[in-house]
Design a protein around this motif. Sequence first.
Motif, PDB file in Angstrom:
ATOM      1  N   TYR A   1      -1.549  -6.381 -22.406  1.00  0.00           N
ATOM      2  CA  TYR A   1      -2.114  -5.090 -22.758  1.00  0.00           C
ATOM      3  C   TYR A   1      -0.997  -4.143 -23.181  1.00  0.00           C
ATOM      4  O   TYR A   1       0.002  -3.988 -22.481  1.00  0.00           O
ATOM      5  N   SER A   2      -1.190  -3.519 -24.335  1.00  0.00           N
ATOM      6  CA  SER A   2      -0.226  -2.552 -24.846  1.00  0.00           C
ATOM      7  C   SER A   2      -0.724  -1.144 -24.556  1.00  0.00           C
ATOM      8  O   SER A   2      -1.790  -0.743 -25.043  1.00  0.00           O
ATOM      9  N   THR A   3       0.033  -0.391 -23.771  1.00  0.00           N
ATOM     10  CA  THR A   3      -0.340   0.997 -23.494  1.00  0.00           C
ATOM     11  C   THR A   3      -0.147   1.876 -24.727  1.00  0.00           C
ATOM     12  O   THR A   3      -0.746   2.950 -24.831  1.00  0.00           O
ATOM     13  N   GLU A   4       0.671   1.424 -25.677  1.00  0.00           N
ATOM     14  CA  GLU A   4       0.907   2.207 -26.895  1.00  0.00           C
ATOM     15  C   GLU A   4      -0.282   2.136 -27.841  1.00  0.00           C
ATOM     16  O   GLU A   4      -0.713   3.147 -28.405  1.00  0.00           O
ATOM     17  N   THR A   5      -0.822   0.937 -28.028  1.00  0.00           N
ATOM     18  CA  THR A   5      -1.922   0.760 -28.982  1.00  0.00           C
ATOM     19  C   THR A   5      -3.283   0.692 -28.305  1.00  0.00           C
ATOM     20  O   THR A   5      -4.317   0.806 -28.967  1.00  0.00           O
TER      21      THR A   5
ATOM     22  N   VAL B   1     -13.314  -3.545 -23.089  1.00  0.00           N
ATOM     23  CA  VAL B   1     -14.057  -2.278 -23.171  1.00  0.00           C
ATOM     24  C   VAL B   1     -13.591  -1.307 -22.084  1.00  0.00           C
ATOM     25  O   VAL B   1     -13.426  -0.105 -22.337  1.00  0.00           O
ATOM     26  N   SER B   2     -13.361  -1.815 -20.880  1.00  0.00           N
ATOM     27  CA  SER B   2     -12.924  -0.941 -19.786  1.00  0.00           C
ATOM     28  C   SER B   2     -11.572  -0.319 -20.084  1.00  0.00           C
ATOM     29  O   SER B   2     -11.338   0.858 -19.784  1.00  0.00           O
ATOM     30  N   PHE B   3     -10.668  -1.085 -20.694  1.00  0.00           N
ATOM     31  CA  PHE B   3      -9.366  -0.531 -21.052  1.00  0.00           C
ATOM     32  C   PHE B   3      -9.491   0.494 -22.176  1.00  0.00           C
ATOM     33  O   PHE B   3      -8.757   1.485 -22.194  1.00  0.00           O
TER      34      PHE B   3
ATOM     35  N   PRO C   1      -5.324   3.307 -19.633  1.00  0.00           N
ATOM     36  CA  PRO C   1      -4.238   3.549 -18.672  1.00  0.00           C
ATOM     37  C   PRO C   1      -2.909   3.804 -19.373  1.00  0.00           C
ATOM     38  O   PRO C   1      -2.608   3.217 -20.415  1.00  0.00           O
ATOM     39  N   THR C   2      -2.115   4.674 -18.797  1.00  0.00           N
ATOM     40  CA  THR C   2      -0.832   5.055 -19.387  1.00  0.00           C
ATOM     41  C   THR C   2       0.258   4.067 -19.007  1.00  0.00           C
ATOM     42  O   THR C   2       0.083   3.219 -18.134  1.00  0.00           O
ATOM     43  N   LYS C   3       1.397   4.228 -19.646  1.00  0.00           N
ATOM     44  CA  LYS C   3       2.545   3.367 -19.358  1.00  0.00           C
ATOM     45  C   LYS C   3       3.010   3.552 -17.916  1.00  0.00           C
ATOM     46  O   LYS C   3       3.450   2.598 -17.264  1.00  0.00           O
TER      47      LYS C   3
ATOM     48  N   VAL D   1     -13.876  -3.275 -34.397  1.00  0.00           N
ATOM     49  CA  VAL D   1     -12.502  -3.215 -33.908  1.00  0.00           C
ATOM     50  C   VAL D   1     -12.026  -4.594 -33.483  1.00  0.00           C
ATOM     51  O   VAL D   1     -10.891  -4.997 -33.749  1.00  0.00           O
ATOM     52  N   ASP D   2     -12.933  -5.344 -32.840  1.00  0.00           N
ATOM     53  CA  ASP D   2     -12.594  -6.697 -32.382  1.00  0.00           C
ATOM     54  C   ASP D   2     -12.267  -7.607 -33.553  1.00  0.00           C
ATOM     55  O   ASP D   2     -11.391  -8.481 -33.463  1.00  0.00           O
ATOM     56  N   GLN D   3     -12.990  -7.423 -34.667  1.00  0.00           N
ATOM     57  CA  GLN D   3     -12.772  -8.263 -35.850  1.00  0.00           C
ATOM     58  C   GLN D   3     -11.748  -7.662 -36.810  1.00  0.00           C
ATOM     59  O   GLN D   3     -11.573  -8.167 -37.913  1.00  0.00           O
ATOM     60  N   HIS D   4     -11.104  -6.570 -36.378  1.00  0.00           N
ATOM     61  CA  HIS D   4     -10.052  -5.907 -37.163  1.00  0.00           C
ATOM     62  C   HIS D   4     -10.555  -5.357 -38.492  1.00  0.00           C
ATOM     63  O   HIS D   4      -9.786  -5.207 -39.439  1.00  0.00           O
ATOM     64  N   THR D   5     -11.880  -5.073 -38.575  1.00  0.00           N
ATOM     65  CA  THR D   5     -12.396  -4.456 -39.804  1.00  0.00           C
ATOM     66  C   THR D   5     -12.380  -2.931 -39.694  1.00  0.00           C
ATOM     67  O   THR D   5     -12.633  -2.235 -40.657  1.00  0.00           O
ATOM     68  N   ASP D   6     -12.109  -2.433 -38.489  1.00  0.00           N
ATOM     69  CA  ASP D   6     -12.017  -0.993 -38.275  1.00  0.00           C
ATOM     70  C   ASP D   6     -10.946  -0.745 -37.220  1.00  0.00           C
ATOM     71  O   ASP D   6     -11.017  -1.262 -36.109  1.00  0.00           O
ATOM     72  N   HIS D   7      -9.933   0.045 -37.570  1.00  0.00           N
ATOM     73  CA  HIS D   7      -8.825   0.291 -36.655  1.00  0.00           C
ATOM     74  C   HIS D   7      -8.885   1.687 -36.029  1.00  0.00           C
ATOM     75  O   HIS D   7      -7.922   2.132 -35.424  1.00  0.00           O
ATOM     76  N   ASN D   8     -10.033   2.353 -36.187  1.00  0.00           N
ATOM     77  CA  ASN D   8     -10.172   3.705 -35.651  1.00  0.00           C
ATOM     78  C   ASN D   8     -10.551   3.626 -34.171  1.00  0.00           C
ATOM     79  O   ASN D   8     -11.699   3.855 -33.781  1.00  0.00           O
TER      80      ASN D   8
END
Length: 474
Positions: A73-77, A99-101, A106-108, A254-261
């Motif tokens: 898990y990346s806290t940045e992205t 979904v929970s994340f 959660p922060t770094k 988002v899961d399929q990377h068709t929307d990065h918002n």
Amino acid sequence: MASQLNPVTVSAPGKILLAGGYLVLEAPHQGFVIAADKRFYTNIRISESKGAAKDTVITVVSPQFHLEWKYSYSTETGTLVADLDNATTNPFVEKSLRVSFFYLHPTKEMLSSNLVITIYADNDFYSVLPHLPKGPDGSSIDRTPAAVEALPKFLKCPLDNDGKAIVNKTGLGSSAALTTSLVGALVYFFTNNNESKDEDLPEKIHNLAQICHSYAQGKVGSGFDVSAACHGTHVYCRFPKCLLPDLLQQLEDVDQHTDHNTQNLQDTLTRLVELVPWKEGMVQEITLPKGQLQILLADVRGGSESPSMARTVLNWKAQHPGSDIPHWTALSQLNAKVVELIRGLSSSPIASEEYDKLSKLVASDWPAESPLLELHRTFMEIRTDLREMGEAAGVPIEPPPQTALCDATMKIPGVITALVPGAGGYDAVACLYIDRPSVLESIGKLWAEWKEPIICPLAVRATNGGLQLEKQET
């Protein structure tokens, strides 16, 4: 800091839908759902070492299924990525985490250490037949309630010749209980809510768990199983179907990377979890008369595809335009009558001595003025309408082997009803009976000697409680 995040364990119960099968899919019809005293548990704790990796490693362990999954898990992205070495996938685990994340973000500082998540379940969610000892004759399996009760907790699933877990579900709603316990544990862990006074927290967990479960299933179900996992025993009326499809599509994009918002997704998610009222009157309180009525469940080990059965029945219903649909209209009234009768038994209790007397008689011999006789007859009508509706729709809601078993069980003194709960099929049989040892013993004896299909009583009983934060062992 991460060191301040205490370990948490959250549990959620299984369910038994005693009345409301199929109709609960559509509001305003009611479902009478009973919480089981058997639970899924999720424990979250900080791992001992972080290591050199930039992202946080999350290890999910399921000892009973002999499985382990790793994620980074990346806290940045705010993204969660499954490890390529994972041998299997579990959508209810992975998508609930994802979904929970997104929601908790959660922060770094929170995730300066790796996490270990351990999931385990009480035995009754899966068949216990492989674990039972031999009977007195040395060849048969001891399928008595006493033998089931005596089994050790948290038994591991047996393995096949390829080393894969053999999983035979019993229809207690394992995916909903797993999802709810996992989501609940994540919310408590990351909001540091061990001693939370947030009165809205249970509702937030419910809403998030419904979203996660729908996303993992790939559809918006009725939601009564997640509702039971959160709220315990109650009368349920489903939330509006229109609440979730847009969000589920955003998650998929988002899961399929068709929307990065992801910010837009997070805003929508937060609004649905915290701000949007789902439905007034969705959960209405009800309890079985304490110490007087109880549930026994039988593992039939057949297994049914509830979603496909539901689709077939709804397609059949769609072929009958108008308001007076065969069986459907009658079932709506009968289900409401069950709720009314149960409420009456709880609010105007019958004397314990009267229950003692009725427990020695078969239901057909109960006094005409007894509300238990009326409850018995109402369930008989429900069984008939469900069976005939299934025959009309081409779905085995109450298959002939289950009919024979239920009919035989209902001839036992003290039994109110025996039926196939929920969507029906070959999963299980449930028996509502007067809670006296002699009645339980008689049911167990019949079921232990039943030849076809082979069935096994489970240790599960009815309870009232829903989601709960467990005390940590010291």
